[in-house]
Design a protein around this motif. Structure first.
Motif, PDB file in Angstrom:
ATOM      1  N   GLY A   1      13.537 -65.263 -18.397  1.00 21.69           N
ATOM      2  CA  GLY A   1      14.401 -64.087 -18.288  1.00 21.69           C
ATOM      3  C   GLY A   1      14.842 -63.537 -19.632  1.00 21.69           C
ATOM      4  O   GLY A   1      14.803 -62.331 -19.864  1.00 21.69           O
ATOM      5  N   LYS A   2      15.245 -64.426 -20.537  1.00 22.02           N
ATOM      6  CA  LYS A   2      15.683 -63.970 -21.861  1.00 22.02           C
ATOM      7  C   LYS A   2      14.533 -63.367 -22.645  1.00 22.02           C
ATOM      8  O   LYS A   2      14.706 -62.357 -23.348  1.00 22.02           O
ATOM      9  CB  LYS A   2      16.297 -65.130 -22.642  1.00 22.02           C
ATOM     10  N   ALA A   3      13.356 -63.962 -22.538  1.00 25.87           N
ATOM     11  CA  ALA A   3      12.189 -63.428 -23.244  1.00 25.87           C
ATOM     12  C   ALA A   3      11.814 -62.052 -22.714  1.00 25.87           C
ATOM     13  O   ALA A   3      11.478 -61.150 -23.483  1.00 25.87           O
ATOM     14  CB  ALA A   3      11.014 -64.381 -23.115  1.00 25.87           C
ATOM     15  N   ARG A   4      11.892 -61.872 -21.389  1.00 24.95           N
ATOM     16  CA  ARG A   4      11.591 -60.568 -20.797  1.00 24.95           C
ATOM     17  C   ARG A   4      12.556 -59.506 -21.313  1.00 24.95           C
ATOM     18  O   ARG A   4      12.151 -58.404 -21.680  1.00 24.95           O
ATOM     19  CB  ARG A   4      11.673 -60.636 -19.278  1.00 24.95           C
ATOM     20  N   LYS A   5      13.839 -59.824 -21.302  1.00 25.67           N
ATOM     21  CA  LYS A   5      14.830 -58.859 -21.789  1.00 25.67           C
ATOM     22  C   LYS A   5      14.630 -58.554 -23.267  1.00 25.67           C
ATOM     23  O   LYS A   5      14.794 -57.411 -23.702  1.00 25.67           O
ATOM     24  CB  LYS A   5      16.243 -59.377 -21.529  1.00 25.67           C
ATOM     25  N   TYR A   6      14.257 -59.556 -24.055  1.00 26.12           N
ATOM     26  CA  TYR A   6      13.997 -59.354 -25.481  1.00 26.12           C
ATOM     27  C   TYR A   6      12.812 -58.411 -25.680  1.00 26.12           C
ATOM     28  O   TYR A   6      12.872 -57.488 -26.497  1.00 26.12           O
ATOM     29  CB  TYR A   6      13.737 -60.701 -26.157  1.00 26.12           C
ATOM     30  N   LEU A   7      11.728 -58.640 -24.939  1.00 25.44           N
ATOM     31  CA  LEU A   7      10.541 -57.796 -25.073  1.00 25.44           C
ATOM     32  C   LEU A   7      10.820 -56.360 -24.639  1.00 25.44           C
ATOM     33  O   LEU A   7      10.318 -55.413 -25.245  1.00 25.44           O
ATOM     34  CB  LEU A   7       9.386 -58.375 -24.259  1.00 25.44           C
ATOM     35  N   ILE A   8      11.617 -56.208 -23.607  1.00 21.05           N
ATOM     36  CA  ILE A   8      11.967 -54.859 -23.143  1.00 21.05           C
ATOM     37  C   ILE A   8      12.881 -54.175 -24.145  1.00 21.05           C
ATOM     38  O   ILE A   8      12.708 -52.998 -24.469  1.00 21.05           O
ATOM     39  CB  ILE A   8      12.605 -54.927 -21.748  1.00 21.05           C
ATOM     40  N   LYS A   9      13.856 -54.916 -24.663  1.00 21.27           N
ATOM     41  CA  LYS A   9      14.805 -54.336 -25.613  1.00 21.27           C
ATOM     42  C   LYS A   9      14.099 -53.846 -26.874  1.00 21.27           C
ATOM     43  O   LYS A   9      14.412 -52.777 -27.394  1.00 21.27           O
ATOM     44  CB  LYS A   9      15.863 -55.373 -25.983  1.00 21.27           C
ATOM     45  N   ASN A  10      13.147 -54.611 -27.368  1.00 20.31           N
ATOM     46  CA  ASN A  10      12.431 -54.237 -28.589  1.00 20.31           C
ATOM     47  C   ASN A  10      11.229 -53.347 -28.324  1.00 20.31           C
ATOM     48  O   ASN A  10      10.459 -53.052 -29.234  1.00 20.31           O
ATOM     49  CB  ASN A  10      11.983 -55.494 -29.334  1.00 20.31           C
ATOM     50  N   GLU A  11      11.060 -52.935 -27.072  1.00 20.82           N
ATOM     51  CA  GLU A  11       9.990 -52.031 -26.646  1.00 20.82           C
ATOM     52  C   GLU A  11       8.600 -52.573 -26.971  1.00 20.82           C
ATOM     53  O   GLU A  11       7.688 -51.823 -27.303  1.00 20.82           O
ATOM     54  CB  GLU A  11      10.188 -50.631 -27.231  1.00 20.82           C
ATOM     55  N   ASN A  12       8.433 -53.896 -26.874  1.00 22.80           N
ATOM     56  CA  ASN A  12       7.104 -54.481 -26.987  1.00 22.80           C
ATOM     57  C   ASN A  12       6.325 -54.270 -25.701  1.00 22.80           C
ATOM     58  O   ASN A  12       5.102 -54.233 -25.712  1.00 22.80           O
ATOM     59  CB  ASN A  12       7.197 -55.978 -27.283  1.00 22.80           C
ATOM     60  N   VAL A  13       7.037 -54.166 -24.591  1.00 23.13           N
ATOM     61  CA  VAL A  13       6.443 -53.866 -23.296  1.00 23.13           C
ATOM     62  C   VAL A  13       7.149 -52.614 -22.783  1.00 23.13           C
ATOM     63  O   VAL A  13       8.366 -52.549 -22.779  1.00 23.13           O
ATOM     64  CB  VAL A  13       6.649 -55.030 -22.306  1.00 23.13           C
ATOM     65  N   VAL A  14       6.366 -51.632 -22.392  1.00 21.46           N
ATOM     66  CA  VAL A  14       6.922 -50.413 -21.819  1.00 21.46           C
ATOM     67  C   VAL A  14       6.279 -50.211 -20.455  1.00 21.46           C
ATOM     68  O   VAL A  14       5.320 -50.897 -20.095  1.00 21.46           O
ATOM     69  CB  VAL A  14       6.702 -49.191 -22.741  1.00 21.46           C
ATOM     70  N   ILE A  15       6.782 -49.277 -19.688  1.00 25.53           N
ATOM     71  CA  ILE A  15       6.359 -49.141 -18.292  1.00 25.53           C
ATOM     72  C   ILE A  15       4.906 -48.708 -18.149  1.00 25.53           C
ATOM     73  O   ILE A  15       4.213 -49.132 -17.244  1.00 25.53           O
ATOM     74  CB  ILE A  15       7.297 -48.188 -17.511  1.00 25.53           C
ATOM     75  N   ASP A  16       4.404 -47.899 -19.036  1.00 25.01           N
ATOM     76  CA  ASP A  16       3.071 -47.338 -18.850  1.00 25.01           C
ATOM     77  C   ASP A  16       1.951 -48.174 -19.467  1.00 25.01           C
ATOM     78  O   ASP A  16       0.808 -48.061 -19.061  1.00 25.01           O
ATOM     79  CB  ASP A  16       3.014 -45.921 -19.423  1.00 25.01           C
ATOM     80  N   TYR A  17       2.249 -48.982 -20.476  1.00 21.29           N
ATOM     81  CA  TYR A  17       1.217 -49.790 -21.125  1.00 21.29           C
ATOM     82  C   TYR A  17       1.874 -50.942 -21.873  1.00 21.29           C
ATOM     83  O   TYR A  17       3.093 -50.985 -22.024  1.00 21.29           O
ATOM     84  CB  TYR A  17       0.376 -48.938 -22.081  1.00 21.29           C
ATOM     85  N   VAL A  18       1.059 -51.864 -22.343  1.00 26.75           N
ATOM     86  CA  VAL A  18       1.540 -52.988 -23.142  1.00 26.75           C
ATOM     87  C   VAL A  18       1.099 -52.744 -24.577  1.00 26.75           C
ATOM     88  O   VAL A  18      -0.079 -52.502 -24.843  1.00 26.75           O
ATOM     89  CB  VAL A  18       0.972 -54.328 -22.631  1.00 26.75           C
ATOM     90  N   LYS A  19       2.024 -52.807 -25.485  1.00 25.95           N
ATOM     91  CA  LYS A  19       1.706 -52.586 -26.883  1.00 25.95           C
ATOM     92  C   LYS A  19       1.008 -53.815 -27.456  1.00 25.95           C
ATOM     93  O   LYS A  19       1.267 -54.937 -27.024  1.00 25.95           O
ATOM     94  CB  LYS A  19       2.983 -52.311 -27.678  1.00 25.95           C
ATOM     95  N   PRO A  20       0.136 -53.621 -28.423  1.00 31.38           N
ATOM     96  CA  PRO A  20      -0.514 -54.769 -29.051  1.00 31.38           C
ATOM     97  C   PRO A  20       0.502 -55.659 -29.774  1.00 31.38           C
ATOM     98  O   PRO A  20       1.542 -55.191 -30.237  1.00 31.38           O
ATOM     99  CB  PRO A  20      -1.484 -54.153 -30.051  1.00 31.38           C
ATOM    100  N   ILE A  21       0.177 -56.930 -29.890  1.00 28.57           N
ATOM    101  CA  ILE A  21       1.064 -57.890 -30.555  1.00 28.57           C
ATOM    102  C   ILE A  21       1.067 -57.616 -32.052  1.00 28.57           C
ATOM    103  O   ILE A  21       0.013 -57.451 -32.668  1.00 28.57           O
ATOM    104  CB  ILE A  21       0.599 -59.329 -30.281  1.00 28.57           C
ATOM    105  N   LYS A  22       2.256 -57.582 -32.616  1.00 26.50           N
ATOM    106  CA  LYS A  22       2.406 -57.446 -34.053  1.00 26.50           C
ATOM    107  C   LYS A  22       2.928 -58.774 -34.577  1.00 26.50           C
ATOM    108  O   LYS A  22       4.013 -59.210 -34.213  1.00 26.50           O
ATOM    109  CB  LYS A  22       3.398 -56.333 -34.407  1.00 26.50           C
ATOM    110  N   LYS A  23       2.155 -59.419 -35.388  1.00 26.26           N
ATOM    111  CA  LYS A  23       2.559 -60.709 -35.935  1.00 26.26           C
ATOM    112  C   LYS A  23       3.459 -60.455 -37.128  1.00 26.26           C
ATOM    113  O   LYS A  23       3.202 -59.606 -37.958  1.00 26.26           O
ATOM    114  CB  LYS A  23       1.347 -61.517 -36.345  1.00 26.26           C
TER     115      LYS A  23
END
Length: 136
Positions: A100-122
């Protein structure tokens, strides 16, 4: 964006998330429509928690941040809205006890958005998040 027969996917959830934010991020005081739209959005979030949070983030504007927080506090004074929020939080915590915390973190930082998944930035931020997630 995925198009389904008769409209786009999650159209009613998009509509509810948009109006929830429209009532909150304004200089005007809340009315009864604001609480009903918030309850509709929280019900959508309860049915599809990740989609609800993604749409909440997508339609979040920052036009009047002071008014947004004021309206949010006024909205959560309503018992029905508070009950819907508690219901959503309990379902979210039951569905995602570990992620749950990881999901909220990814959403907050816009790593995952509703229309597509952004590539991983290391980078350092990602490395620190992975390190601390393994510790906890």
């Amino acid at each position: 964006m995925e198009i389904q027969e008769g409209g786009s996917r999650y159209e009613s959830q998009r509509y509810n998330a948009y109006w929830n934010n429209a009532h909150l991020d304004t200089r005007f005081r809340l009315d009864k429509d604001a609480s009903s739209d918030a309850i509709k959005h929280l019900k959508d979030c309860r049915e599809n928690p990740t989609v609800g949070l993604l749409l909440r983030k997508k339609y979040r504007t920052n036009n009047y941040s002071d008014c947004f927080h004021r309206n949010l506090n006024l909205l959560y004074c309503d018992e029905n809205v508070q009950h819907a929020q508690d219901s959503f939080e309990s379902k979210y915590n039951n569905l995602y006890p570990k992620t749950g915390k990881a999901r909220k973190y990814l959403i907050k930082n816009e790593n995952v958005v509703i229309d597509y998944v952004k590539p991983i930035k290391k980078g350092l931020k990602r490395s620190l998040f992975k390190f601390f997630s393994k510790i906890m």
